[in-house]
Design an enzyme around this catalytic site. Structure first.
Site, PDB file in Angstrom:
ATOM      1  N   TYR A   1       0.836  -1.206   0.000  1.00  0.00           N
ATOM      2  CA  TYR A   1       0.000   0.000   0.000  1.00  0.00           C
ATOM      3  C   TYR A   1       0.873   1.259   0.000  1.00  0.00           C
ATOM      4  CZ  TYR A   1      -3.733   3.235   1.427  1.00  0.00           C
ATOM      5  OH  TYR A   1      -4.620   4.275   1.493  1.00  0.00           O
TER       6      TYR A   1
ATOM      7  N   GLU B   1       4.181   1.767  -0.539  1.00  0.00           N
ATOM      8  CA  GLU B   1       5.089   1.959  -1.671  1.00  0.00           C
ATOM      9  C   GLU B   1       4.302   2.105  -2.979  1.00  0.00           C
ATOM     10  OE1 GLU B   1       7.913   2.884  -1.105  1.00  0.00           O
ATOM     11  OE2 GLU B   1       9.087   1.604   0.198  1.00  0.00           O
ATOM     12  N   GLY B   2       3.165   1.409  -3.068  1.00  0.00           N
ATOM     13  CA  GLY B   2       2.310   1.577  -4.258  1.00  0.00           C
ATOM     14  C   GLY B   2       1.865   3.024  -4.395  1.00  0.00           C
ATOM     15  N   LYS B   3       1.450   3.609  -3.268  1.00  0.00           N
ATOM     16  CA  LYS B   3       0.991   5.001  -3.286  1.00  0.00           C
ATOM     17  C   LYS B   3       2.149   5.962  -3.547  1.00  0.00           C
ATOM     18  CE  LYS B   3      -3.492   4.892  -2.263  1.00  0.00           C
ATOM     19  NZ  LYS B   3      -4.535   5.556  -3.044  1.00  0.00           N
TER      20      LYS B   3
ATOM     21  N   ASN C   1     -14.715  -0.142  13.493  1.00  0.00           N
ATOM     22  CA  ASN C   1     -14.595  -1.264  14.441  1.00  0.00           C
ATOM     23  C   ASN C   1     -15.197  -0.908  15.790  1.00  0.00           C
ATOM     24  OD1 ASN C   1     -13.327  -3.180  12.903  1.00  0.00           O
ATOM     25  ND2 ASN C   1     -11.576  -3.405  14.279  1.00  0.00           N
TER      26      ASN C   1
ATOM     27  N   GLN D   1      -1.095   5.106  21.039  1.00  0.00           N
ATOM     28  CA  GLN D   1      -0.791   5.627  19.695  1.00  0.00           C
ATOM     29  C   GLN D   1      -1.889   6.621  19.300  1.00  0.00           C
ATOM     30  OE1 GLN D   1      -2.022   2.627  20.388  1.00  0.00           O
ATOM     31  NE2 GLN D   1      -2.833   1.538  18.621  1.00  0.00           N
TER      32      GLN D   1
ATOM     33  N   PRO E   1       2.007   2.793  12.867  1.00  0.00           N
ATOM     34  CA  PRO E   1       2.595   4.089  13.242  1.00  0.00           C
ATOM     35  C   PRO E   1       2.156   4.532  14.644  1.00  0.00           C
ATOM     36  CG  PRO E   1       1.705   4.168  11.020  1.00  0.00           C
ATOM     37  CD  PRO E   1       1.230   2.885  11.629  1.00  0.00           C
TER      38      PRO E   1
HETATM   39  P1  NAD Z   1     -12.689   2.042  -0.115  1.00  0.00           P
HETATM   40  O1  NAD Z   1     -12.051   0.691  -0.031  1.00  0.00           O
HETATM   41  O2  NAD Z   1     -14.021   2.222   0.479  1.00  0.00           O
HETATM   42  O3  NAD Z   1     -12.752   2.513  -1.638  1.00  0.00           O
HETATM   43  C1  NAD Z   1     -11.846   2.118  -2.616  1.00  0.00           C
HETATM   44  C2  NAD Z   1     -12.639   1.726  -3.850  1.00  0.00           C
HETATM   45  O4  NAD Z   1     -11.729   1.335  -4.905  1.00  0.00           O
HETATM   46  C3  NAD Z   1     -13.576   0.544  -3.616  1.00  0.00           C
HETATM   47  O5  NAD Z   1     -14.857   0.855  -4.076  1.00  0.00           O
HETATM   48  C4  NAD Z   1     -12.933  -0.585  -4.424  1.00  0.00           C
HETATM   49  O6  NAD Z   1     -13.874  -1.536  -4.889  1.00  0.00           O
HETATM   50  C5  NAD Z   1     -12.257   0.180  -5.541  1.00  0.00           C
HETATM   51  N1  NAD Z   1     -11.141  -0.548  -6.159  1.00  0.00           N
HETATM   52  C6  NAD Z   1     -10.120  -1.202  -5.543  1.00  0.00           C
HETATM   53  N2  NAD Z   1      -9.284  -1.735  -6.452  1.00  0.00           N
HETATM   54  C7  NAD Z   1      -9.785  -1.384  -7.680  1.00  0.00           C
HETATM   55  C8  NAD Z   1      -9.374  -1.631  -9.008  1.00  0.00           C
HETATM   56  N3  NAD Z   1      -8.270  -2.342  -9.277  1.00  0.00           N
HETATM   57  N4  NAD Z   1     -10.128  -1.135 -10.017  1.00  0.00           N
HETATM   58  C9  NAD Z   1     -11.252  -0.425  -9.759  1.00  0.00           C
HETATM   59  N5  NAD Z   1     -11.696  -0.159  -8.521  1.00  0.00           N
HETATM   60  C10 NAD Z   1     -10.961  -0.637  -7.501  1.00  0.00           C
HETATM   61  O7  NAD Z   1     -11.647   3.062   0.498  1.00  0.00           O
HETATM   62  P2  NAD Z   1     -11.784   4.627   0.768  1.00  0.00           P
HETATM   63  O8  NAD Z   1     -11.587   4.826   2.213  1.00  0.00           O
HETATM   64  O9  NAD Z   1     -12.991   5.187   0.116  1.00  0.00           O
HETATM   65  O10 NAD Z   1     -10.478   5.157   0.027  1.00  0.00           O
HETATM   66  C11 NAD Z   1     -10.531   5.794  -1.243  1.00  0.00           C
HETATM   67  C12 NAD Z   1      -9.149   6.268  -1.620  1.00  0.00           C
HETATM   68  O11 NAD Z   1      -8.656   7.184  -0.650  1.00  0.00           O
HETATM   69  C13 NAD Z   1      -8.119   5.136  -1.709  1.00  0.00           C
HETATM   70  O12 NAD Z   1      -7.258   5.376  -2.799  1.00  0.00           O
HETATM   71  C14 NAD Z   1      -7.372   5.241  -0.414  1.00  0.00           C
HETATM   72  O13 NAD Z   1      -6.061   4.759  -0.538  1.00  0.00           O
HETATM   73  C15 NAD Z   1      -7.412   6.741  -0.156  1.00  0.00           C
HETATM   74  N6  NAD Z   1      -7.280   7.047   1.271  1.00  0.00           N
HETATM   75  C16 NAD Z   1      -8.312   6.838   2.164  1.00  0.00           C
HETATM   76  C17 NAD Z   1      -8.140   7.144   3.508  1.00  0.00           C
HETATM   77  C18 NAD Z   1      -9.248   6.955   4.534  1.00  0.00           C
HETATM   78  O14 NAD Z   1      -9.044   7.265   5.711  1.00  0.00           O
HETATM   79  N7  NAD Z   1     -10.431   6.505   4.167  1.00  0.00           N
HETATM   80  C19 NAD Z   1      -6.912   7.653   3.957  1.00  0.00           C
HETATM   81  C20 NAD Z   1      -5.891   7.817   3.037  1.00  0.00           C
HETATM   82  C21 NAD Z   1      -6.093   7.538   1.697  1.00  0.00           C
HETATM   83  N1  UDP Z   2      -6.812  -0.055  16.087  1.00  0.00           N
HETATM   84  C1  UDP Z   2      -7.215  -0.546  17.321  1.00  0.00           C
HETATM   85  N2  UDP Z   2      -8.281  -1.385  17.361  1.00  0.00           N
HETATM   86  C2  UDP Z   2      -8.979  -1.763  16.261  1.00  0.00           C
HETATM   87  C3  UDP Z   2      -8.558  -1.242  15.000  1.00  0.00           C
HETATM   88  C4  UDP Z   2      -7.459  -0.401  14.972  1.00  0.00           C
HETATM   89  O1  UDP Z   2      -6.629  -0.227  18.364  1.00  0.00           O
HETATM   90  O2  UDP Z   2      -9.941  -2.532  16.387  1.00  0.00           O
HETATM   91  C5  UDP Z   2      -5.667   0.883  16.058  1.00  0.00           C
HETATM   92  C6  UDP Z   2      -4.589   0.521  15.062  1.00  0.00           C
HETATM   93  O3  UDP Z   2      -3.638  -0.359  15.638  1.00  0.00           O
HETATM   94  C7  UDP Z   2      -3.982   1.873  14.753  1.00  0.00           C
HETATM   95  C8  UDP Z   2      -5.176   2.841  14.865  1.00  0.00           C
HETATM   96  O4  UDP Z   2      -6.164   2.140  15.620  1.00  0.00           O
HETATM   97  O5  UDP Z   2      -3.029   2.229  15.719  1.00  0.00           O
HETATM   98  C9  UDP Z   2      -5.762   3.246  13.522  1.00  0.00           C
HETATM   99  O6  UDP Z   2      -5.991   2.074  12.757  1.00  0.00           O
HETATM  100  P1  UDP Z   2      -6.657   2.116  11.319  1.00  0.00           P
HETATM  101  O7  UDP Z   2      -6.484   0.757  10.729  1.00  0.00           O
HETATM  102  O8  UDP Z   2      -8.029   2.660  11.419  1.00  0.00           O
HETATM  103  O9  UDP Z   2      -5.806   3.190  10.525  1.00  0.00           O
HETATM  104  P2  UDP Z   2      -4.250   3.319  10.169  1.00  0.00           P
HETATM  105  O10 UDP Z   2      -3.445   2.412  11.053  1.00  0.00           O
HETATM  106  O11 UDP Z   2      -4.164   2.951   8.736  1.00  0.00           O
HETATM  107  O12 UDP Z   2      -3.970   4.739  10.465  1.00  0.00           O
END
Ligand code: NAD
Ligand code: UDP
Ligand code: UDP
Length: 323
Positions: free
Chosen positions: A151, A153-155, A196, A215, A280
C-alpha cells in the site's frame, strides 16, 4: 443544482463505489456535473451508490483500473485502491498493481484527453513518521518490504508517476495526501478503528485496543474531506500538491474508545490485543498548505462526526448483528 451544458463537466471517479468515492460523487452530482463511476467492487459496494440509480447524470462502469480505460471526460479523480490493511493485504500484488498500473492507465487517459487528474494519496507515504506533525516536505520513513509496503510503496510510486507525467507531459495534476477519515458508508468490517469501535460498541462486543492505546491518530469527517477534494480540483495548474488533507485534532486510540462507549451508551469493555506490525505510533497532519492554497480547513469536530457516524451504523445494525 441544475447546470447548463456549457458549465457542466463530465467527471470520472475511480473507486466511486467506495466510502470516499461515493460521498465525492454525491457532491459532484449536487453541483450539477455528470459522473462516471468506475469500480471493480472489490471493497466498494453497490449499496453505496444505489441511491443514484435513477439519476440521469450518473453512470456506473464495473471495471478494474489495472486495465486500460477509454472514456471521454473533463476531469479524473483517481481513488481506486483498497484502503484498509485487511483488504490491501488480502492480495498485496493486486494492491500494488492497482496503485501503479492504475495510475499509469489513468495518467495515460488524462494525457490523451488533456484532462485534470486528481490522486488520492495517503499519509501512509510518511510511514512511521520520525517528524511530527507531518509536513509535505517530509520524505517519510517507510519499510519497503513489510506487510504494509504494497500500500505505502504503491501510493509512493503513484505519486512519482503523477509528478513524472507532470514534468514530462505537462499534465495538470492534483495530489492530496489523505489522513484518517471516517463517516457513514465506511466498510463495517474492514478493521479500521472508527468503524470497528462503533460496531463493537453497538453490538455490546469488547472494544479491541491494539497495543496500549497510546498511539495517536487525527480523524477527519468525510464531508470536510470531500470539500478539500473539490477545492483542490478547482485550483489553477500552478497547484500540483502534494497537499495534506485531514483534521489536525489528534486523539489517542484509547480516547477514541472511551468517547465511542460514552456516545453509544454501550456496556462494552475494553480489551487489549497485540499491536500490528509497523503500526505508526502517532499521526497528525500539518495542514498549513491546505489552508493557504485551498482556503480549506475542516470544521466538523470528532464529537459531531462520531454522532453522525454512529447514527449511520445504527440504521445498519440489524444486518450487522446477523453478520
Ligand atoms: P474504499 O475501499 O471504500 O474505496 C476504494 C474503492 O476502490 C472501492 O470501491 C474498491 O472496490 C475500488 N477498487 C479497488 N481496487 C480497484 C481496481 N483495481 N479497479 C477499480 N476499482 C478498484 O476506500 P476509501 O476509504 O474510500 O479510500 C478511497 C481512496 O482514498 C483510496 O485510494 C485510499 O487509498 C485513499 N485514502 C483513504 C483514507 C481513509 O481514511 N479513508 C486515507 C488515506 C487515503
Ligand atoms: N486499532 C485498534 N483497534 C482496532 C482497530 C485499529 O486499536 O480494532 C488501532 C490501530 O492499531 C492503529 C489505529 O487504531 O493504531 C488506527 O488504525 P486504522 O487501521 O483505522 O488506521 P491506520 O493504522 O491505517 O492509520
Ligand atoms: N491509456 C488508457 N486510456 C487512454 C489512454 C491511455 O487506459 O485513453 C493507458 C494505455 O493503456 C497506456 C497507459 O494508459 O498503457 C499510459 O499511456 P501513455 O500514453 O502515457 O503511454 P503509452 O501508451 O505511450 O505507453
Amino acid at each position: 443544482m441544475t447546470r447548463l451544458y456549457d458549465s457542466r463537466k463530465r467527471i470520472l471517479v475511480t473507486g466511486g463505489a467506495g466510502f470516499l468515492g461515493s460521498h465525492l460523487i454525491d457532491r459532484l452530482l449536487e453541483q450539477g456535473h455528470e459522473v462516471i463511476c468506475v469500480d471493480n467492487l472489490f471493497t466498494g459496494t453497490k449499496r453505496n451508490i444505489e441511491h443514484l440509480h435513477n439519476r440521469p447524470h450518473f453512470e456506473f462502469m464495473r471495471h478494474d483500473v489495472t486495465f486500460p480505460l477509454y472514456v471521454e471526460v473533463d476531469e479524473i479523480y483517481n481513488l481506486a485502491c483498497p484502503a484498509s490493511p485487511i483488504h490491501y493485504q488480502h492480495d498485496p500484488v493486486q494492491t500494488t498493481k492497482t496503485s501503479v498500473h492504475g495510475a499509469i492507465n489513468m495518467l495515460g487517459l488524462a494525457k490523451r484527453l488533456k484532462a485534470k487528474i486528481f490522486q488520492a494519496s495517503t499519509s501512509e507515504v510518511y510511514g512511521d513518521p520520525a517528524v511530527h506533525p507531518q509536513t509535505e516536505e517530509y520524505w517519510g520513513n517507510v519499510n519497503p518490504i513489510g506487510a504494509r509496503s504494497c500500500y505505502d510503496e504503491g501510493k509512493r510510486c503513484a505519486e512519482t508517476l503523477f509528478f513524472d507525467y507532470w514534468r514530462q507531459h505537462n499534465l495538470d495534476i492534483k495530489v492530496v495526501r489523505i489522513f484518517n477519515t471516517y463517516g457513514p458508508r465506511m466498510h463495517h468490517a474492514d478493521g479500521r478503528v472508527v468503524s470497528n469501535f462503533i460496531v463493537q460498541a453497538l453490538r455490546g462486543d469488547p472494544i479491541t485496543i491494539f497495543g496500549d492505546g497510546q498511539q495517536t491518530r487525527s480523524f477527519c469527517y468525510v464531508d470536510d474531506l470531500v470539500d478539500s477534494f473539490v477545492k483542490m480540483m478547482d485550483t489553477d495548474s500552478s497547484i500540483t500538491g502534494p497537499i495534506n488533507v485531514g483534521n489536525p485534532g489528534e486523539f489517542t486510540i484509547r480516547e477514541l474508545a472511551e468517547k465511542t462507549i460514552a456516545m453509544t451508551g454501550s456496556k462494552s469493555e475494553l480489551v487489549q490485543l497485540p499491536l500490528p506490525e509497523d503500526d505508526p505510533k502517532q499521526r497528525q497532519p500539518d495542514i498549513t498548505k491546505a489552508r493557504e492554497n485551498l482556503n480549506w480547513e475542516p470544521n466538523i469536530d470528532l464529537d459531531e462526526g462520531l454522532a453522525r457516524t454512529i447514527a449511520y451504523f445504527k440504521t445498519r445494525l440489524p444486518e450487522l448483528i446477523e453478520a
